[in-house]
Design an enzyme around this catalytic site. Structure first.
Site, short mmCIF file in Angstrom:
data_model
loop_
_atom_site.label_atom_id
_atom_site.label_comp_id
_atom_site.label_asym_id
_atom_site.label_seq_id
_atom_site.Cartn_x
_atom_site.Cartn_y
_atom_site.Cartn_z
CD GLU A 332 17.07 4.08 5.92
OE1 GLU A 332 17.15 3.35 4.92
OE2 GLU A 332 17.97 4.18 6.78
CE LYS A 392 19.62 3.31 1.66
NZ LYS A 392 19.45 2.47 2.87
CB CYS A 443 20.69 5.00 5.14
SG CYS A 443 21.55 3.86 6.26
#
Length: 563
Positions: A332, A392, A443
């Site tokens: 990320e 995300k 994440c």
């Protein structure tokens, strides 16, 4: 004798000292918290809920006076029981959140940084504890609709009424059904929000792979239901044994046959799924390389960190390309800039390496969305252009966006290292590559099973996750890996996991970690995974078990009311 008081309601007697009941509740929550990293005592999860269950079932609603509302009244003191259990569990399991302190690298002074970290820990702990409190309230409500009575905490069981309306075997089983259905429904509801991590199901990951395979049937709900049901049956067995002891008859161990039998059966079912052969067709093989850059957050956004990242990822990319990998995966925000800025990217050694080697690069960076930006994973082809992009979906509160910004923005805006507020991606994203469609999570996405289920249902053949957990302590990294293991099992997919500072890994569809990196080290690793097009029952039908449990619980309650 402790006395609960409430205006217009009769006094409620508690024969066991109130402090003992509260201590027992907290102790049970702490036991559940020990099931997660770093202790990983996952066996405790199968009886850590028992103390709270007994306390709640022993509770009897107070009887309202004439002309008082008919809804169930529960004294505020009662809620301390589930709240303390929830604080023990969520507070201990989420204690790694204190790793965000100190935030001096973000310009936050030491003492305000500590205050912010403590506030975050307290808030998310109480948010998780609220789930337990709501469960206890609903549990008592649904089990006390017929006959009102008094509170009796860890006292001899009431003859009629109470949370279970008596202690017959049938009512005990119905209590277990209702308690399990409610807990699963609340976990499903809580997981729709922005703060979610500590499902009871993840207490078994990554160690109890047999029971985790129940996730292939109905996701994390199947595992949570198994844990709650076994705990409930143990609690009911204990209360039945207590009653027999007081009556001076029967053998106290006989009631435990049912919870032990259920636990064994569930593990046998999971074990049979776990032992199904892996599908490894040569034509579906995909060689993936991972680069763990190991760029501390303290330098990540300054010139020193930028140079170190560029050198490390460029060298790692070339090394993996020379090994003959098909894809190179980075963590990320590995290269935190806009790839759409053609002038900026053309000056990068990493960009030139892609043009030279021609291996597909999956780069963690930023994307543009209107006036804002996204935390994205970009598929860069041999020409340096973007083939696919995943944004995300679940942003981290405070770290990537500020809740109630109009009110709190001026106070905590400095928490974010970004110059703009991130925009979340939508659930209906797909990520196509020259080697097939991938399932992608960045994440915090790993905590939300539905994100992965949706992409698997849309044809995703393998999992790619990219994370940056550099500002947290090792227990969080281990818990994050546990969540990634669950997602691999639920979707029956191989997973490649790239992180900034650890744990990067390769995981097979059975949840077995084929390779895992060390923490705080620079790593370059490759492995062969296999694309799969199978669809588990969970991928096809979603969380069907929770809905079935709620229907059955409702029917059971309705039948009892009719009788």
């Amino acid at each position: 004798m402790a006395i609960f008081k409430k205006r217009k309601f009769e006094k409620i007697e508690v024969n066991t000292p109130q402090k003992l009941g509260l201590a027992i509740a907290l102790f049970g929550g702490v036991l559940m918290g020990l099931t997660t990293a770093p202790v990983n005592a996952w066996v405790l999860a199968w009886f850590a809920l028992v103390p709270l269950w007994v306390l709640v079932v022993d509770y009897q609603q107070p009887k309202p006076e004439v002309n008082q509302p008919k809804f169930l009244f529960i004294p505020s003191d009662f809620f301390l029981l589930p709240l303390l259990w929830g604080i023990g569990y969520h507070g201990l399991a989420l204690s790694w959140i204190m790793g965000i302190h100190p935030m001096t690298w973000l310009g936050v002074p030491w003492w305000p940084s500590l205050a912010i970290a403590l506030f975050c820990w307290a808030f998310i702990t109480l948010w998780g504890a609220a789930l337990v409190a709501v469960w206890a309230w609903l549990f008592v409500t649904f089990n006390s609709l017929s006959v009102p009575g008094k509170i009796s905490i860890l006292n001899s069981p009431p003859l009629q009424g109470g949370a279970g309306g008596g202690y017959s075997k049938l009512s005990a089983l119905i209590r277990v059904l209702i308690g399990t259905a409610l807990w699963c429904a609340l976990e499903s509801f809580w997981s729709q929000g922005s703060l979610w991590w500590t499902s009871l199901s993840y207490t078994q990951s990554p160690h109890n792979l047999a029971i985790l395979h129940l996730g292939q049937l109905s996701g994390q709900t199947a595992v949570t239901a198994a844990i709650v049901a076994v705990n409930g049956l143990i609690a009911e067995a204990w209360m039945e044994g207590r009653r027999k002891k007081e009556e001076g008859r029967g053998k106290n161990w006989i009631p435990y046959i049912l919870p032990v039998t259920l636990c064994v059966i569930l593990h046998i079912v999971g074990w049979s799924l776990y032992n199904s052969p892996l599908i490894q067709e040569p034509g579906m093989a995909l060689k993936i390389g991972i680069i763990q850059g190991n760029i501390p957050n303290e330098i990540k956004f300054d010139s020193k960190g930028w140079r170190r990242a560029l050198e490390g990822y460029t060298a790692g990319y070339k090394q993996l390309a020379d090994r003959g990998v098909d894809v190179v995966l980075t963590p990320e925000t590995a290269l935190p800039f806009f790839w759409t800025n053609e002038y900026q990217r053309s000056t990068l050694s990493f960009y030139q390496a892609i043009l030279d080697r021609g291996v597909l690069a999956l780069v963690g960076g930023f994307g543009q969305e209107g006036d804002g930006m996204t935390n994205s994973l970009l598929a860069i082809d041999k020409t340096g252009e973007i083939l696919s992009r995943y944004d995300k979906t679940k942003l981290v509160p405070l770290g990537e966006y500020i809740p109630f910004y109009e009110i709190l923005g001026g106070i905590i805006n400095r928490l974010s290292p970004l110059d703009a507020h991130l925009i979340p991606g939508n659930y209906q994203q797909v990520f196509d590559t020259p080697f097939g469609r991938a399932i992608v999570g960045i994440c915090y996405d790993s905590a939300f099973a539905e994100i992965f289920r949706y992409q698997a249902a849309k044809g995703g053949e393998f999992i790619l996750t990219a994370s940056n957990n550099a500002h947290y302590k090792p227990p969080m990294l281990a818990q994050h890996h546990a969540l990634d293991v669950m997602r691999a099992i639920e979707t029956d997919r191989w997973a490649a996991i790239a992180t900034n500072t650890g744990y990067s890994a390769f995981v097979n569809p059975h949840g077995e970690t084929v390779w895992m990196s060390a923490i705080n080290t620079y790593e370059v690793q490759d492995a062969t995974i296999y694309r799969q097009q199978t669809q588990t029952l969970y991928v096809r039908w979603g969380d069907w078990l929770m809905r079935v449990l709620l229907v059955l619980a409702g029917l059971a309650r309705f039948v009892i009311r009719i009788k």
